[in-house]
Design a protein around this motif. Structure first.
Motif, PDB file in Angstrom:
ATOM      1  N   MET A  52      -5.600  -2.365   6.972  1.00 24.37           N
ATOM      2  CA  MET A  52      -5.334  -3.203   5.880  1.00 24.37           C
ATOM      3  C   MET A  52      -4.888  -4.403   6.166  1.00 24.37           C
ATOM      4  SD  MET A  52      -3.213  -2.531   2.160  1.00 24.37           S
ATOM      5  CE  MET A  52      -2.747  -4.043   1.394  1.00 24.37           C
ATOM      6  N   ILE A  81      -5.557   1.230  -3.442  1.00 24.63           N
ATOM      7  CA  ILE A  81      -4.969   0.372  -2.239  1.00 24.63           C
ATOM      8  C   ILE A  81      -6.239  -0.856  -2.167  1.00 24.63           C
ATOM      9  CG2 ILE A  81      -4.670   0.134   0.326  1.00 24.63           C
ATOM     10  CD1 ILE A  81      -3.326   2.777   0.390  1.00 24.63           C
ATOM     11  N   MET A  89      -5.765  -4.617  -2.356  1.00 24.77           N
ATOM     12  CA  MET A  89      -6.231  -5.611  -1.066  1.00 24.77           C
ATOM     13  C   MET A  89      -7.087  -6.763  -1.670  1.00 24.77           C
ATOM     14  SD  MET A  89      -7.342  -3.091   1.887  1.00 24.77           S
ATOM     15  CE  MET A  89      -8.380  -4.208   2.623  1.00 24.77           C
ATOM     16  N   SER A 142       0.850  -1.199  -0.101  1.00 25.25           N
ATOM     17  CA  SER A 142       0.131   0.150   0.107  1.00 25.25           C
ATOM     18  C   SER A 142       0.814   1.382  -0.228  1.00 25.25           C
ATOM     19  CB  SER A 142      -1.086   0.028   1.254  1.00 25.25           C
ATOM     20  OG  SER A 142      -0.342   0.427   2.382  1.00 25.25           O
ATOM     21  N   ASN A 195      -0.162  -0.063   7.326  1.00 31.70           N
ATOM     22  CA  ASN A 195      -1.183   0.256   7.202  1.00 31.70           C
ATOM     23  C   ASN A 195      -1.917  -0.876   8.183  1.00 31.70           C
ATOM     24  OD1 ASN A 195      -4.151   0.509   6.716  1.00 31.70           O
ATOM     25  ND2 ASN A 195      -3.601   1.723   4.763  1.00 31.70           N
ATOM     26  N   GLU A 225       3.147  -4.632   6.201  1.00 34.53           N
ATOM     27  CA  GLU A 225       2.182  -3.760   6.082  1.00 34.53           C
ATOM     28  C   GLU A 225       2.125  -2.654   7.251  1.00 34.53           C
ATOM     29  OE1 GLU A 225       0.222  -3.055   3.209  1.00 34.53           O
ATOM     30  OE2 GLU A 225       0.448  -1.117   4.444  1.00 34.53           O
TER      31      GLU A 225
END
Lengths: 235, 286, 334, 255
Positions: A196, A171, A175, A163, A193, A191
Motif C-alpha cells: 500500500m 483498505i 487507499m 490500514s 503494509n 504504513e
C-alpha cells in the motif's frame, strides 16, 4: 518543489524512555512521504512529536518556514497540520455530524465545501450522519477520522496506519481516498503494509530503533531488496 | 396528601440545591479528571457573599449576581493556583483541594467573622400560597424553578453549542481535541469557572432556605454533592440531576418518617451504587 | 551502613531517655501536657502514615477510628469503675471495634479507585459522626461528658510516661511492621499496584491489612486522648482530626514514621504559639489558615516533607550518581 | 502428551472489533514458541487473555489441562504463568535488588509474615543476587530502578520474571525500545534461559533474525486470527503468511 516540513535530528522521551533517538526527514509540498519501519520503531511517536503530543526533547521541526517544536498541540493544528491518529480518535458519543463539527474551526463556505467533498469521498458517512461515532465499523471510523482532519484547510495531513485492522476491501477504499486527498494537500503517512505504501508514496523514510536509517524515492526502495529485507522483514 | 406534596416540594428544593453544587463537580471531574474537594468552599463563599451583597443592595437579584461573580473569580483563582500544578496526579489533587477547602472556610471566618449569620428571605419570595389544604412555600418553588432553568440552559449549551460540543468531546478524548486545534486548557478554565459559579449560585439560594449560614456548611453540603456525583455517574450532567433529586427526596421523606436515618440513607444509596455499579447510574465517557 | 544504623538507634535512645527524664527535671505543667498531646498525635499520625505513606491510600475517614477508641474508653471508664484494669480493657475493646470496622469498610471500599475511596471514607466517617450526635443516651452528643480517669493517672507525670511508653512501643511495632516482608509488599502496592498483582500478591488483602493496622493504632491514640482530657464529645469524630493527622504526616514526611512524629511536634507547638499570639493579633485566631497554606505549598513544592527532604539531601550527597536524563514533562494526563 | 498451555476458541471483542478471533493453539512443555504478526494483529491482547489481564468474550485457556476461566491474574501467576510487559513495568522508587527480592518473596510464599525484619530472610537476598548475576545487573543492585537505562530495566524485568520461577514465561517484546547496543545482552539472557531447558517460553517479537534463531515453532496472528503455526522453516515458506504479513499484494507487485 518547496520543503513544507523539515524534521531535524529530533529526540523524544516519553517518561524515561528515549523513544526517538535522532529522526530527520523532509516532506516536500504536494508529495506523499511514507514513514516505514517495523513495529515499535518510532513511527507513531514521530507523528505525535510533530503534532506536539509528545513534544521533542531536542532537535528542530520546521513547518512552513516556522519552527514549531516548542508550540502547543492546538497551535500546531491551527497552523495547518491535520492529524489522523492510529486509534482514529473518534468521539464515540458524538454523532458523525458532531464529530465533523467539533473539528471545523471556521464554519464558512470553504469549510462546508470541503465537508461536501469528503462526504462524496466517503458516502458511508453521509448515510450514518446522525449515528454515534462509537457505533461505526472500523473502516467507517477510519473514514470519519480522515474526513475530520480534512474539513479544515490543512497544508499537511499526518495519517497513522490507516490500514491497521481493516479488511482488504476496506483498505482499497481508504487507499483510494488518500489518493484523492493527495491532489489537494501534502501527506505524511505511516504504513506497515508495504504494498500500500509503495503505491501511494512518492518518498520514503526508514526508521529503525528510533533513528532514521535512510530516506529516498519510493521507486528506489521498491528495487532495493537488501534494505527491505533488513528493515522491513520482507523476503 | 398535602403532607406528601409538602415533602415532595421540600425534597425537590433540596435536591435542586445539591444538583447545582454537584453539576459543577461532575463536569469538572468528567472533563479534567479532577475531583475538587474544595467545591464546598466555593458554595459557602457563594452563600456568604450573597448575604453580604443582599445587605448592601437590598436586591436579591443583585445578591445572586454578586454571588455568581464571586464564584467565577474564586473559580479562576482556584484553577490557576491550585488545580493547574497537579493535573494528572490524583493523590496530590485530593490532598491539595482538601487543603484549599480549609483555607477557603477559614478565610470566610476572617472576612465575615466566625459566627453564623442570619439570612433573610426576600419579601417577594417570602410566605406561601395555599391551594386547598396544600401549602406551597414560595421560596422553595423558586429554587425548583431556578434549578430547572439552569439545567435547561446548561443542557442547551452542552448539546447545541460549539463550546458544549468541545466539552463533551474533551470528556472522551482530550488529546484528539487538542490535535483538532482547540486549546483544551482554556476550556478547562472556563468549565472550572462555570462549575464554581454554579456552586456559588447554589450557596446563595441555600442561604434564605436554611435561614442561617456558617462556614462549615460547605463541607456538609459537599458530602451530599459527592454522593450525588457517585450515584449519578462521574461526568454525567443529567445523571447528577436525577441523583440529586433522588437524594433530596430520600432526605426529605426520611427526615419526616425515620429521622434517625436521614443522613444514613444517602450513604447507603451511595455504598450500594459503588459496590454494584461503581461507574454510577449514567456514564459520560463514550 | 551498619554503623549509620547503630548511630540512629543510639540517637533515638538518647532522645527517648531525655524525654523520659524531662518531667523529673522540669516542673512546667504546660510543657508536660503539651508533650503528652504531641505524643498522642504522633501515634495517630504514624498510623495515618501506614495508609498514606506506605500503602499510598488517601483516607478521609481516619477520625472515626480515633473516635471509636476515645468513646470506648470514655464510656467504659464512666459506666464502670475508673481503674487501670478497665482502662486497659477499654483500649482493647476500642481496638477490636476499630479493627472490625476497618476490616469491613476496607473490604468493601479498597477495591475502588483513589477518588472514590477518599470520598467514601469521608462519607462513612460522616455517618459515624451523625450516629454519635444522635445516640445521645450513650454519647451525650456534641455536649459530651466528663469522666474520671484512673487514680493512677491523677498525676500528669505518670500519664506522660505512659503515653511516651505507648509512643515508643507503637513506633517499634510499626517500624518492624513496615520493614517486614509484608511491609515491603505494602510499599510495592504504593509504587505500582498492578505490577504487584502480576507478581502474585493479592493486593486487596494487603490494603485491607494496612487499613486494619492503621485503624487499630488510631483507636489506641483515641483512647489515650480521651483520658488526657477526661472529657469526650463528638469533636473526636470530626474531619478536623483527620486533617490534623494528614497535615502532620505530610509536613513531617510521608513514608518515614519519624516524619509524622516530627510533624505532630511542629504542628502542636505552632498551634500552641500561634493561638497564644491571638491575644495580641486577632488574625492568629485563624491560625489554621497558615497551616492550610503551608500544607498546600508542601503538597506542591515539598512533597517529601521535613524528614523525606533531609533524607533525600543526605542520600544525594552520598550517591552523586547522576540520574537518568529524564526531563519531566508537564503533559496532560492520559 | 498433554500440552502445558492451550487455548480453545479464544475470542475477545472490543466494541465492534474482534481483537482475538477464535484462536486455538497449544504449546508442549519446555517448548519455545514465538508469536508474530503485523501491528494490531492482537498479539499483546492474546497475552493479556492468557495471563488473565483481560476476560475473553468466548473460549477458554487451559494450563496443564485445567481451565483458567474466571481465574484472576494473581492466581494464574501463582499457578505458573509469569509474564513480562511490553512497557517496562518495575517499581521505580525501589532499588534493583528490592525489585527482584519482592518477586522471590512471592515465589517463596512469604506473603503475610510481618514480625521479622525482611533482611533476616537471608535466602531471599541470596536468590535475588543470583538472579541479578544471570541478567548481568549485579553492579546496579543498589541503584534505584528509575536510574536504570531502558535496556537495564528490561533486564530487571526479566530477572523478576525468572524469580517467580514459573513454568511458562510470556515475553512481550523484550527488546522493544532498546538501543542497538543493548539488544545482544537481552538476547543472551533469553538464550541462556532456553538452554537450561526447564521452561516453556512464549515470545512476541519483531526482530525476525532473532525469532528464527530461537524458536522451536512460530505462530502467526493476523487480524486476530491464527493464520499459521509451524516450524520456522514452514512459516518462512508459507505463502499465505507472506501475503498477509507483508501486505496483501506483494506477489502481484513483484511480477
Amino acid at each position: 518543489m518547496s520543503i513544507l516540513l523539515k524534521v531535524d535530528n529530533v529526540h523524544t522521551y516519553i517518561g524515561q524512555y528515549h523513544i526517538l533517538q535522532g529522526v530527520s526527514f523532509e516532506a516536500k509540498a504536494g508529495e506523499v512521504s511514507v514513514l516505514l519501519g517495523r513495529n515499535g520503531a518510532g513511527k507513531t511517536t514521530t507523528l505525535k512529536t510533530i503534532m506536539g503530543l509528545t513534544p521533542a526533547t531536542s532537535g528542530k521541526i520546521t513547518f512552513d518556514n516556522k519552527s514549531i517544536e516548542k508550540n502547543p498541540t492546538y497551535d500546531i493544528a491551527t497552523g495547518g497540520i491535520g492529524y489522523v491518529p492510529e486509534d482514529q480518535g473518534i468521539f464515540g458519543a458524538l454523532t458523525v455530524e458532531e464529530n465533523l463539527k467539533v473539528a471545523m474551526r471556521k464554519e464558512d463556505d470553504a469549510a462546508l465545501a470541503r465537508q461536501e467533498y469528503v462526504l462524496e469521498l466517503f458516502p458511508d458517512l453521509k448515510k450514518y450522519w446522525k449515528k454515534d461515532g462509537g457505533h461505526l465499523s472500523g473502516g467507517q471510523k477510519q473514514m470519519l477520522s480522515m474526513a475530520r482532519a480534512f474539513v479544515n484547510e490543512s497544508k499537511l495531513l499526518l495519517i497513522d496506519e490507516p490500514s491497521k485492522g481493516l479488511a482488504p476491501v476496506v483498505i482499497e477504499k481508504v487507499m483510494e481516498a488518500i489518493n484523492e486527498m493527495k491532489k489537494q494537500t501534502t501527506i505524511i503517512l505511516v504504513e506497515q503494509n508495504f504494498i500500500m505504501a509503495s503505491k501511494i508514496g512518492d518518498t520514503y523514510t526508514l526508521i529503525d530503533d528510533g533513528e532514521t536509517v535512510q530516506s529516498g524515492l519510493m521507486r528506489e526502495l521498491i528495487d532495493n531488496e537488501e534494505l527491505k529485507r533488513k528493515y522491513l522483514g520482507i523476503g | 396528601m398535602e403532607l406528601l406534596i409538602n415533602l415532595l416540594i421540600n425534597g425537590l428544593a433540596t435536591g435542586m440545591l445539591i444538583f447545582l453544587l454537584a453539576a459543577g463537580l461532575t463536569l469538572i471531574f468528567g472533563l479534567m479528571d479532577v475531583l475538587n474537594f474544595a467545591h464546598g468552599g466555593l458554595f459557602a463563599w457563594g452563600a456568604f457573599s450573597g448575604v453580604w451583597f443582599y445587605g448592601l443592595t437590598n436586591s436579591f437579584t443583585l445578591a445572586i449576581l454578586g454571588a455568581i461573580l464571586t464564584g467565577v473569580v474564586l473559580g479562576f483563582i482556584t484553577e490557576k493556583l491550585i488545580i493547574k500544578p497537579v493535573y494528572g496526579n490524583h493523590v496530590q489533587q485530593i490532598l491539595i483541594t482538601l487543603g484549599f477547602m480549609i483555607v477557603l472556610s477559614e478565610m470566610l471566618k476572617v472576612v465575615f467573622g466566625p459566627n453564623q449569620l442570619a439570612a433573610k428571605t426576600p419579601p417577594l419570595l417570602a410566605g406561601s400560597w395555599e391551594i386547598g389544604d396544600v401549602i406551597i412555600i414560595k421560596y422553595r418553588l423558586f429554587i425548583i424553578i431556578i434549578g430547572f432553568i439552569v439545567f435547561g440552559i446548561f443542557q442547551f449549551i452542552l448539546k447545541r453549542t460549539k463550546i458544549g460540543l468541545v466539552v463533551r468531546a474533551g470528556v472522551m478524548n482530550k488529546e484528539m481535541v487538542q490535535a483538532l486545534g482547540i486549546n483544551i486548557k482554556k476550556v478547562f478554565l472556563y468549565v472550572f469557572m462555570a462549575g464554581a459559579a454554579l456552586a456559588a449560585l447554589s450557596g446563595v439560594l441555600m442561604a434564605p432556605y436554611s435561614g442561617v449560614i456558617y462556614a462549615e456548611m460547605g463541607m456538609e453540603f459537599a458530602i451530599l454533592a459527592f454522593i450525588v456525583v457517585v450515584i449519578g455517574g462521574m461526568g454525567s450532567f443529567p445523571g447528577s440531576l436525577l441523583a440529586a433529586i433522588l437524594v433530596g427526596l430520600a432526605g426529605s421523606f426520611m427526615a419526616y418518617y425515620v429521622p434517625a436515618l436521614s443522613l444514613a440513607v444517602n450513604m447507603m444509596l451511595m455504598a450500594i451504587v459503588l459496590i454494584f455499579r461503581p461507574q454510577g447510574l449514567f456514564t459520560a465517557k463514550g | 551502613m551498619k554503623s549509620a544504623f547503630q548511630v540512629n538507634k543510639i540517637l533515638l535512645f538518647i532522645i527517648v531517655a531525655a524525654l523520659a527524664v524531662f518531667p523529673f527535671v522540669s516542673d512546667s505543667r504546660t510543657w508536660t501536657i503539651l508533650l503528652t498531646q504531641i505524643f498522642i498525635f504522633s501515634i495517630l499520625a504514624m498510623s495515618y502514615d501506614i495508609l498514606l505513606g506506605y500503602t499510598g491510600i488517601v483516607s478521609f475517614g481516619h477520625a472515626m477510628f480515633f473516635g471509636m477508641g476515645a468513646y470506648a474508653t470514655a464510656i467504659m471508664l464512666d459506666r464502670f469503675e475508673p481503674t487501670v484494669g478497665i482502662f486497659v480493657l477499654s483500649i482493647v475493646v476500642g481496638m477490636c471495634i476499630a479493627g472490625i470496622i476497618s476490616f469491613l469498610v476496607g473490604l468493601l471500599t479498597l477495591r475502588l479507585k483513589s477518588h472514590f475511596f477518599a470520598m467514601l471514607t469521608m462519607a462513612v466517617s460522616g455517618l459515624f459522626l451523625v450516629l454519635a450526635e444522635k445516640w445521645r443516651t450513650l454519647t451525650f452528643g456534641n455536649d459530651g461528658f466528663t469522666f474520671r480517669a484512673p487514680d493512677f493517672f491523677k498525676d500528669r507525670m505518670m500519664y506522660y510516661l505512659l503515653v511516651l511508653g505507648c509512643l515508643v512501643l507503637v513506633y517499634l511495632f510499626l517500624r518492624r511492621f513496615v520493614d517486614s516482608p509484608l511491609g515491603r509488599v505494602l510499599i510495592a502496592v504504593r509504587e505500582n499496584e498492578q505490577r504487584t498483582k502480576s507478581l502474585g500478591f493479592q493486593t486487596l488483602h494487603y490494603k485491607v491489612i494496612a487499613s486494619v493496622v492503621a485503624g487499630v493504632i488510631a483507636s489506641l491514640a483515641g483512647s489515650l486522648y480521651a483520658v488526657s482530657l477526661r472529657f469526650v464529645n463528638t469533636s473526636v469524630l470530626t474531619m478536623d482530626i483527620t486533617l490534623d493527622a494528614l497535615l502532620m504526616t505530610i509536613i513531617g514526611g510521608v513514608g518515614t514514621l519519624i516524619g509524622p512524629i516530627i510533624g505532630a511536634g511542629v504542628i502542636e507547638l505552632a498551634q500552641h504559639y500561634l493561638s497564644g499570639l491571638a491575644k495580641e493579633h486577632p488574625i492568629f485566631e485563624r491560625w489554621i489558615i497558615f497551616f492550610g497554606i503551608v500544607y498546600i505549598l508542601a503538597v506542591i513544592f515539598f512533597p517529601r516533607g521535613i524528614v523525606g527532604t533531609v533524607k533525600h539531601l543526605f542520600w544525594k550527597r552520598k550517591n552523586p550518581i547522576k540520574l537518568a536524563i529524564a526531563p519531566k514533562r508537564k503533559g496532560l494526563a492520559k | 502428551m498433554e500440552p502445558i498451555l492451550r487455548t480453545e476458541n479464544l475470542t475477545i471483542k472490543f466494541g465492534g472489533q474482534t481483537a482475538v478471533d477464535n484462536v486455538n493453539f497449544a504449546v508442549p512443555e519446555k517448548h519455545f514458541k514465538s508469536i508474530i504478526g503485523p501491528n494490531g494483529a492482537g498479539k499483546t491482547t492474546f497475552f493479556n487473555l492468557i495471563s488473565g489481564e483481560l476476560k475473553p468474550t468466548n473460549g477458554d485457556v487451559f494450563f496443564r489441562g485445567e481451565s483458567l476461566a474466571g481465574k484472576s491474574s494473581v492466581s494464574r501467576t501463582r499457578k505458573g504463568l509469569g509474564r513480562s510487559f511490553q512497557i517496562t513495568n518495575v517499581f521505580p522508587n525501589l532499588t534493583v535488588i528490592e525489585n527482584v527480592r519482592l518477586a522471590v518473596q512471592s515465589k517463596e510464599k512469604i506473603r503475610y509474615q510481618f514480625f521479622r525484619h525482611f533482611t533476616s530472610y537471608k535466602d531471599l537476598q541470596i536468590q535475588a543476587e543470583k538472579l541479578l548475576e544471570i541478567v548481568l545487573l549485579s553492579s546496579k543492585a543498589n541503584a534505584f530502578a528509575t536510574q536504570l537505562s531502558h535496556g537495564e530495566k528490561r533486564k530487571l524485568e526479566i530477572a523478576m520474571l525468572l524469580a517467580l520461577d514459573t513454568d511458562v514465561l510470556l515475553l512481550d517484546e523484550p527488546t522493544a525500545g532498546m538501543s542497538l547496543e543493548e539488544v545482544p545482552a537481552i538476547l543472551d539472557v533469553i538464550k541462556q534461559i532456553k538452554q537450561t531447558g526447564e521452561r516453556t517460553i512464549l515470545l512476541i517479537e519483531h526482530k525476525m533474525d532473532m525469532i528464527m534463531d530461537l524458536s522451536d515453532s512460530i505462530m502467526v496472528l493476523f487480524n486476530g486470527r491464527l493464520l499459521a503455526d509451524g516450524t520456522p522453516q514452514d512459516i518462512m515458506n508459507n505463502e499465505t503468511v507472506q501475503h498477509a504479513y507483508l501486505g496483501g499484494l506483494y506477489d502481484e507487485h513483484l511480477a
